[in-house]
Design an enzyme around this catalytic site. Structure first.
Site, short mmCIF file in Angstrom:
data_model
loop_
_atom_site.label_atom_id
_atom_site.label_comp_id
_atom_site.label_asym_id
_atom_site.label_seq_id
_atom_site.Cartn_x
_atom_site.Cartn_y
_atom_site.Cartn_z
N SER A 80 -57.06 -86.00 -10.76
CA SER A 80 -56.35 -84.84 -11.29
C SER A 80 -57.31 -83.65 -11.35
O SER A 80 -58.50 -83.82 -11.64
CB SER A 80 -55.82 -85.16 -12.69
OG SER A 80 -55.26 -84.02 -13.28
N ARG A 82 -56.43 -72.48 -22.40
CA ARG A 82 -55.14 -72.85 -23.00
C ARG A 82 -54.61 -71.83 -24.01
O ARG A 82 -53.43 -71.48 -23.97
CB ARG A 82 -55.22 -74.25 -23.62
CG ARG A 82 -55.47 -75.39 -22.62
CD ARG A 82 -54.82 -75.16 -21.29
NE ARG A 82 -54.87 -76.32 -20.41
CZ ARG A 82 -54.84 -76.24 -19.09
NH1 ARG A 82 -54.77 -75.05 -18.51
NH2 ARG A 82 -54.86 -77.33 -18.34
N ASP A 127 -44.97 -82.66 -11.06
CA ASP A 127 -44.55 -82.96 -12.43
C ASP A 127 -43.67 -81.86 -13.02
O ASP A 127 -42.56 -82.12 -13.50
CB ASP A 127 -45.77 -83.15 -13.33
CG ASP A 127 -46.51 -84.44 -13.07
OD1 ASP A 127 -46.50 -84.89 -11.90
OD2 ASP A 127 -47.10 -85.00 -14.00
N ASP A 170 -54.61 -81.32 -23.84
CA ASP A 170 -53.84 -80.10 -23.59
C ASP A 170 -52.55 -80.03 -24.40
O ASP A 170 -52.13 -78.94 -24.81
CB ASP A 170 -53.53 -79.97 -22.10
CG ASP A 170 -54.71 -79.42 -21.32
OD1 ASP A 170 -55.63 -78.87 -21.96
OD2 ASP A 170 -54.73 -79.53 -20.08
#
Length: 395
Positions: A169, A84, A5, A113
């Site tokens: 994922s 994050r 990606d 996210d």
């Protein structure tokens, strides 16, 4: 991260006329960083930053979560959520240093996210603009799935993994690994045995336990000692890495849950958090041992609020800053040592000691009366019964 990606996004951004600086954070994931660097350079990145954030990830983000006993919706230890703001903080520092007008990311338009990254960036760099390709119709209509991305990669000679992609994922860092999407989207589907990468299955774990002593100062771990082989670690990164090693060996920290995303949908996630699970058990124990009952009751409410703020992406907000300061204040007397056993997927508390303990052995003893007069309990019970009697009269 250098996957399919983000590699395609890099080339797509260049297609749109942007000069692109790439950034990859090392927060403890199993990654070949030099391969990622060469790939970014090959694809035309103007500069490549690969930043080792492991120490600050533990000290500035994991340790406050330990002090808070941070758990989202009673089960999730926030491994991705806590990472994050750590990643975003350094990204903003690089963007400011380079005079970048835009920040971009590869997060999808349905997940948490995107919110976490962007709220962090806007808090730390208010004038920045964000390019989120998976929310841009020209991008997501062009790339409807992995096949479209693979064709784009082939056209632009973008290196792609030769091994088949797992049908789910995955996000990994020092604190945990998370798994979602793909075959896991059916909440009834059982996770395949080969999904778990960070921990052994408890049934395959050793038949002998490891016994550890964890020492805390102000609610923060400062030392871990294996009392069987005398292995000892005292730096934050070493402590957390060693707890991961022990927890992984014994199959500690696996959960399979459905959670409520901030964006408004439920999602199924599977998580492995071995070191964090050990620390949560130990910190809860020493905190109860050393903290006043009413202070702890207030602190429990703050812990829930802190967990929600972190999960929702508000690490860099006035309210989260305030809650963190309150929690840190509550930890001033949380000093001491906890002895525990790790065995077959479980953490067992064995004992605890503290110079600031509020435990009075004479007071609580069934064999020693101490300064407590049992007759006082009669009035205490009667006072607490008044409300019940009044309620009965009202019925």
């Amino acid at each position: 991260a250098g996957g399919l990606d983000t590699s395609c996004i890099l080339v797509w951004l260049k297609e749109q006329g942007y000069d692109v600086i790439t950034y990859l954070a090392d927060i403890g994931q199993d990654e070949d960083f030099e391969v990622a660097r060469k790939k970014a350079e090959k694809l035309g990145a103007k500069k490549v930053y690969i930043e080792d954030l492991r120490k600050e990830f533990v000290q500035d983000f994991i340790w406050p979560a330990v002090q808070a006993n941070a758990v989202y919706e009673d089960r999730y230890l926030l491994g991705t959520s806590i990472a994050r703001p750590c990643i975003a903080r350094r990204q903003v520092e690089i963007a400011r240093k380079e005079g970048a007008e835009y920040i971009s990311h590869g997060a999808t338009g349905k997940g948490n996210d995107q919110i976490r990254f962007e709220l962090s960036c806007y808090a730390l760099y208010p004038e920045v603009k964000v390019i989120a390709p998976w929310r841009i119709p020209e991008f997501y209509n062009r790339f409807k799935g992995r096949i479209d991305l693979m064709e784009f990669a082939k056209k632009y000679d973008i290196p792609v993994p030769v091994t088949p992609k797992a049908p789910w994922s995955m996000d990994a860092n020092l604190m945990h690994i998370s798994y979602e999407s793909g075959i896991l989207e059916n909440p009834k589907s059982h996770a395949p045995a080969d999904l778990y990468l960070m921990t052994k299955s408890p049934k395959d774990s050793p038949d002998t336990s490891d016994e550890l002593e964890l020492e805390f100062q102000s609610g923060v771990p400062v030392k871990v000692t294996n009392t069987k082989d005398n292995t000892s670690k005292s730096s934050p990164l070493e402590i957390y890495s060693y707890l991961n090693e022990i927890g992984s060996k014994h199959g500690v920290g696996r959960i399979d849950i459905v959670e409520n995303r901030f964006i408004g949908m439920k999602s199924r996630g599977i998580y492995e958090t071995p070191g964090g699970t050990i620390l949560l058990s130990a910190h809860l124990d020493i905190e109860t041992f050393t903290m006043d009952k009413e202070v702890r009751r207030i602190k429990q409410g703050l812990s829930v609020r802190f967990s929600e703020l972190v999960y929702n992406g508000f690490w860099y907000s006035p309210e989260c800053d305030y809650v963190r300061h309150c929690i840190a204040k509550s930890q001033e007397n949380v000093d001491g040592k906890v002895q525990l056993s790790v065995f077959k997927g479980q953490v067992y508390i064995l004992g605890r000691e503290s110079p600031k303990s509020l435990y009075n052995e004479d007071l609580v003893s069934m064999d020693v009366q101490g300064d407590y007069d049992p007759c006082d309990a009669t009035g205490f019970i009667r006072i607490n019964a008044v409300r019940k009697e009044d309620n009965r009269l009202c019925v």
